[in-house]
Design a protein around this motif. Structure first.
Motif, PDB file in Angstrom:
ATOM      1  N   VAL A  56      87.392  -0.634  51.830  1.00  0.00           N
ATOM      2  CA  VAL A  56      88.727  -0.568  51.232  1.00  0.00           C
ATOM      3  C   VAL A  56      88.687   0.145  49.881  1.00  0.00           C
ATOM      4  O   VAL A  56      89.603   0.918  49.553  1.00  0.00           O
ATOM      5  CB  VAL A  56      89.325  -1.983  51.104  1.00  0.00           C
ATOM      6  CG1 VAL A  56      90.595  -1.965  50.260  1.00  0.00           C
ATOM      7  CG2 VAL A  56      89.626  -2.543  52.490  1.00  0.00           C
ATOM      8  N   LEU A  57      87.640  -0.089  49.098  1.00  0.00           N
ATOM      9  CA  LEU A  57      87.528   0.609  47.814  1.00  0.00           C
ATOM     10  C   LEU A  57      87.487   2.121  48.023  1.00  0.00           C
ATOM     11  O   LEU A  57      88.149   2.886  47.311  1.00  0.00           O
ATOM     12  CB  LEU A  57      86.271   0.133  47.080  1.00  0.00           C
ATOM     13  CG  LEU A  57      86.006   0.773  45.707  1.00  0.00           C
ATOM     14  CD1 LEU A  57      87.143   0.495  44.744  1.00  0.00           C
ATOM     15  CD2 LEU A  57      84.684   0.279  45.134  1.00  0.00           C
ATOM     16  N   LEU A  58      86.743   2.575  49.017  1.00  0.00           N
ATOM     17  CA  LEU A  58      86.625   4.013  49.283  1.00  0.00           C
ATOM     18  C   LEU A  58      87.918   4.575  49.877  1.00  0.00           C
ATOM     19  O   LEU A  58      88.310   5.701  49.549  1.00  0.00           O
ATOM     20  CB  LEU A  58      85.447   4.263  50.220  1.00  0.00           C
ATOM     21  CG  LEU A  58      84.069   4.017  49.586  1.00  0.00           C
ATOM     22  CD1 LEU A  58      82.978   3.976  50.638  1.00  0.00           C
ATOM     23  CD2 LEU A  58      83.763   5.086  48.542  1.00  0.00           C
ATOM     24  N   LEU A  59      88.575   3.821  50.733  1.00  0.00           N
ATOM     25  CA  LEU A  59      89.862   4.282  51.276  1.00  0.00           C
ATOM     26  C   LEU A  59      90.893   4.446  50.156  1.00  0.00           C
ATOM     27  O   LEU A  59      91.670   5.404  50.142  1.00  0.00           O
ATOM     28  CB  LEU A  59      90.378   3.291  52.310  1.00  0.00           C
ATOM     29  CG  LEU A  59      89.710   3.310  53.686  1.00  0.00           C
ATOM     30  CD1 LEU A  59      90.229   2.159  54.536  1.00  0.00           C
ATOM     31  CD2 LEU A  59      89.926   4.642  54.397  1.00  0.00           C
ATOM     32  N   ALA A  60      90.885   3.504  49.213  1.00  0.00           N
ATOM     33  CA  ALA A  60      91.836   3.570  48.108  1.00  0.00           C
ATOM     34  C   ALA A  60      91.552   4.754  47.195  1.00  0.00           C
ATOM     35  O   ALA A  60      92.477   5.308  46.587  1.00  0.00           O
ATOM     36  CB  ALA A  60      91.793   2.267  47.313  1.00  0.00           C
ATOM     37  N   ARG A  61      90.291   5.171  47.119  1.00  0.00           N
ATOM     38  CA  ARG A  61      89.920   6.279  46.232  1.00  0.00           C
ATOM     39  C   ARG A  61      89.914   7.635  46.941  1.00  0.00           C
ATOM     40  O   ARG A  61      89.726   8.661  46.294  1.00  0.00           O
ATOM     41  CB  ARG A  61      88.546   6.003  45.616  1.00  0.00           C
ATOM     42  CG  ARG A  61      88.561   4.821  44.659  1.00  0.00           C
ATOM     43  CD  ARG A  61      87.375   4.793  43.743  1.00  0.00           C
ATOM     44  NE  ARG A  61      87.529   3.755  42.717  1.00  0.00           N
ATOM     45  CZ  ARG A  61      86.747   3.638  41.653  1.00  0.00           C
ATOM     46  NH1 ARG A  61      85.760   4.496  41.462  1.00  0.00           N
ATOM     47  NH2 ARG A  61      86.944   2.668  40.774  1.00  0.00           N
ATOM     48  N   HIS A  62      90.107   7.638  48.260  1.00  0.00           N
ATOM     49  CA  HIS A  62      90.152   8.894  49.022  1.00  0.00           C
ATOM     50  C   HIS A  62      91.369   8.870  49.947  1.00  0.00           C
ATOM     51  O   HIS A  62      91.247   8.694  51.161  1.00  0.00           O
ATOM     52  CB  HIS A  62      88.862   9.078  49.836  1.00  0.00           C
ATOM     53  CG  HIS A  62      87.622   9.181  48.999  1.00  0.00           C
ATOM     54  ND1 HIS A  62      86.931   8.087  48.557  1.00  0.00           N
ATOM     55  CD2 HIS A  62      86.974  10.267  48.512  1.00  0.00           C
ATOM     56  CE1 HIS A  62      85.881   8.482  47.850  1.00  0.00           C
ATOM     57  NE2 HIS A  62      85.894   9.800  47.799  1.00  0.00           N
ATOM     58  N   PRO A  63      92.582   9.039  49.384  1.00  0.00           N
ATOM     59  CA  PRO A  63      93.809   8.920  50.188  1.00  0.00           C
ATOM     60  C   PRO A  63      93.891   9.905  51.345  1.00  0.00           C
ATOM     61  O   PRO A  63      94.486   9.590  52.377  1.00  0.00           O
ATOM     62  CB  PRO A  63      94.925   9.165  49.165  1.00  0.00           C
ATOM     63  CG  PRO A  63      94.265   9.797  47.984  1.00  0.00           C
ATOM     64  CD  PRO A  63      92.864   9.306  47.965  1.00  0.00           C
ATOM     65  N   HIS A  64      93.290  11.100  51.216  1.00  0.00           N
ATOM     66  CA  HIS A  64      93.337  12.060  52.326  1.00  0.00           C
ATOM     67  C   HIS A  64      92.520  11.570  53.514  1.00  0.00           C
ATOM     68  O   HIS A  64      92.899  11.776  54.676  1.00  0.00           O
ATOM     69  CB  HIS A  64      92.843  13.443  51.858  1.00  0.00           C
ATOM     70  CG  HIS A  64      91.414  13.470  51.439  1.00  0.00           C
ATOM     71  ND1 HIS A  64      90.974  12.848  50.279  1.00  0.00           N
ATOM     72  CD2 HIS A  64      90.314  14.035  52.020  1.00  0.00           C
ATOM     73  CE1 HIS A  64      89.665  13.044  50.163  1.00  0.00           C
ATOM     74  NE2 HIS A  64      89.241  13.745  51.202  1.00  0.00           N
ATOM     75  N   ILE A  65      91.404  10.890  53.230  1.00  0.00           N
ATOM     76  CA  ILE A  65      90.599  10.311  54.311  1.00  0.00           C
ATOM     77  C   ILE A  65      91.336   9.124  54.922  1.00  0.00           C
ATOM     78  O   ILE A  65      91.348   8.941  56.145  1.00  0.00           O
ATOM     79  CB  ILE A  65      89.210   9.897  53.787  1.00  0.00           C
ATOM     80  CG1 ILE A  65      88.422  11.132  53.325  1.00  0.00           C
ATOM     81  CG2 ILE A  65      88.430   9.129  54.847  1.00  0.00           C
ATOM     82  CD1 ILE A  65      87.076  10.826  52.714  1.00  0.00           C
ATOM     83  N   PHE A  66      91.981   8.335  54.075  1.00  0.00           N
ATOM     84  CA  PHE A  66      92.780   7.200  54.557  1.00  0.00           C
ATOM     85  C   PHE A  66      93.844   7.681  55.544  1.00  0.00           C
ATOM     86  O   PHE A  66      94.003   7.115  56.635  1.00  0.00           O
ATOM     87  CB  PHE A  66      93.439   6.500  53.364  1.00  0.00           C
ATOM     88  CG  PHE A  66      94.423   5.435  53.744  1.00  0.00           C
ATOM     89  CD1 PHE A  66      94.024   4.110  53.868  1.00  0.00           C
ATOM     90  CD2 PHE A  66      95.757   5.740  53.988  1.00  0.00           C
ATOM     91  CE1 PHE A  66      94.931   3.130  54.233  1.00  0.00           C
ATOM     92  CE2 PHE A  66      96.673   4.765  54.350  1.00  0.00           C
ATOM     93  CZ  PHE A  66      96.257   3.449  54.468  1.00  0.00           C
TER      94      PHE A  66
END
Length: 549
Positions: free
Chosen positions: A358-368
């Protein structure tokens, strides 16, 4: 003769009690000196003997990481300072970089003194493969790990070797069959409890929430259900409480503090026994009392089942670890130990992975956005989900690539160790150029770092420290990627952990179409105990997706 004269007489004769006592007093320091000298001579002899043996079979010495004292106290203090700053994995990288500059080559294997013991450190895939697979019988967990962990988890799959380890693994194997892993109904109930713990506002956004705390409760609830047959429902208890910190007599507090103390004891090597204070003992009692409650219940049920007539005995509808275990032992301590070993892995590793995710998804919105689009296409919406099973989750490539990349950069077990069970060798790291084998005498500890291995630029490319799930397109890996260890001791719950993480992530992204990191500017730090999770709360805001037909 008077008493006083007799007393003086005894101090004036050559064969007096005083002279004998004086001779004994002077003899004690002499014994100490001889003992120290003898130990030193033996040490010198064995060092020479092993060095001679190593040269004879073509082994070389790896570089030595410098310490300011001969006992490695400065190295220990350096380690403890990094742990306090929540930057322990980076310290390992700094040590590698320091020695690489000094020797004008990449140094992935070196010697290091810490707390009076010389250990070997490696991030070389060939050495790791040798320890975990090719020379598996030459290495074990070692007495240090058993002694460190014994007060909390006793003897179980993560603390034993040989036949005891094989027995523990055989007890666990039925839990991780395809049928057991495909049972997602139980997981859905805990996911729903977790989602209800996220407070929503009228504008469709949630309030600021520490989702890591929610994940650790979710995985505890799920783990206790498949271990004990009933969940402790910590998520429900937390949502019914008033806002505030959990009291220090709860299981969650006790368990987390126990894991911290075990990691600290491990850093002190043979001086582990120093770390055994009042708080640690209190937390051990909390943890043991929590599990003992389930053990007592399982033993009572086993006794009742035996007393029933053979024809009306109840057949359990699903495999429950603790109930199955009562079929092989009725020792309550052994039952508690095995349960705690599995609970440690089942709860901490999955919760840590989900927190990093979740931390990485929040910091990489294009990947999310890309992953969410794939999830909706393959698994439907939150209210109308479809194809939610083991096979489909595993075949969602974008999701699995994302999890692989998360585990590469942020492995939940960044450090591990093995101990030589006999005189043996490792294939690389010795000599001036680091290509010679290394000789290891029996009892020598080898620490290896998954974190450093997964970030080696000579293996993963110059962008090794960049989060990029696309690097997994068509990529096949062997010993350069070991998030779940390798060889015979590969994590038995690997697929189970990935499946559970995938399921939680799919349900989360079906429900929410945006995630914002409240502290996006904050440097990522590492909470390293026996596993690794974000050191700081994963505080996020989530936006609920509109209802879709």
């Amino acid at each position: 003769m008077s008493k006083s004269k007799a007393y003086l007489y005894t101090f004036s004769t050559g064969t007096t009690t005083f002279d004998n006592l004086l001779a004994q007093i002077w003899f004690i320091p002499a014994l100490v000196v001889f003992a120290i000298a003898g130990r030193l001579l033996l040490s010198i002899y064995f060092t020479w003997h092993y060095a001679r043996k190593a040269r004879r079979i073509g082994c070389g010495q790896p570089p030595l990481y410098p310490s300011q004292d001969p006992f490695g106290i400065s190295t220990l203090l350096e380690t403890l300072a990094a742990a306090k700053e929540k930057l322990l994995p980076q310290l390992a990288e700094r040590r590698v970089a320091f020695l690489s500059r000094r020797h004008n080559r990449y140094v992935s294997t070196f010697r290091m003194f810490q707390a009076g013991r010389e250990n070997l450190f490696t991030a070389d895939p060939k050495n790791i493969q040798a320890m975990l697979a090719l020379q598996f019988k030459d290495f074990g967990l070692g007495d240090t790990r058993r002694n460190v962990a014994n007060p909390v988890v006793g003897h179980g799959i993560f603390t034993t070797d040989g036949e005891s380890w094989l027995h523990s693994r055989s007890l666990l194997r039925p839990q991780f069959t395809r049928d057991q892993m495909s049972n997602l109904d139980r997981e859905e109930r805990h996911v729903q409890n977790a989602l209800r713990a996220i407070p929503m506002l009228s504008d469709g956004w949630s309030s600021v929430v520490d989702i890591q705390a929610i994940f650790f409760r979710l995985t505890l609830d799920s783990a206790t259900e498949f271990l004990f047959g009933e969940s402790c429902d910590s998520q429900i208890a937390a949502t019914q409480k008033k806002a505030g910190q959990a009291s220090d007599d709860t299981f969650l507090y006790g368990f987390d503090r126990c894991m911290w103390y075990l990691a600290e004891r491990l850093r002190f090597e043979r001086l582990y026994w120093i770390i055994y204070n009042k708080e640690f003992r209190k937390c051990i009692k909390i943890v043991h009392a929590f599990v003992d409650k389930y053990v007592h219940s399982a033993l009572m049920q086993a006794q009742e089942q035996e007393e029933k007539p053979q024809g009306i005995q109840k057949v359990p509808s699903q495999y429950i670890f603790l109930k199955a275990l009562t079929g092989t032992t009725r020792d309550p301590v052994r039952l508690r130990d095995e349960s705690l070993n599995v609970l440690l892995a089942g709860r901490d590793t999955t919760a840590s992975l989900l927190s990093w995710v979740v931390l990485l998804l929040a910091r990489h919105p294009h990947i999310f956005a890309r992953i969410r689009s794939d999830i909706l296409e393959q698994f439907g919406t939150y209210d109308q989900p479809r194809n939610m099973d083991f096979v489909s989750l595993k075949s969602c490539h974008s999701l699995q690539h994302f999890l692989n990349e998360t585990l590469r950069l942020y492995p939940v077990v960044p450090f591990n160790r093995r101990c030589a069970t006999k005189d043996t060798t490792l294939p690389r790291g010795g000599g001036k150029d680091g290509t010679s084998p290394i000789y290891l005498r029996k009892g020598r500890t080898v620490m290896y770092s998954t974190y450093v291995l997964h970030r080696r630029k000579d293996i993963w490319g110059e962008d090794a420290e960049i989060f990029n799930p696309d690097r997994w397109l068509g990529r096949k890996v062997t010993w350069e990627y070991i998030p779940f260890n390798g060889g015979p001791r590969t994590c038995i719950g690997q697929q189970f952990a990935l499946m559970r993480s995938s399921y939680v992530l799919v349900r989360l992204l079906q429900k929410f179409d945006k995630i914002e990191d409240v502290h996006s500017e904050r440097e990522i730090r590492y909470g390293v105990s026996l596993t690794s999770c974000p050191a700081d709360p994963v505080t996020v805001r989530l936006h609920q997706a509109e209802m879709e037909a």
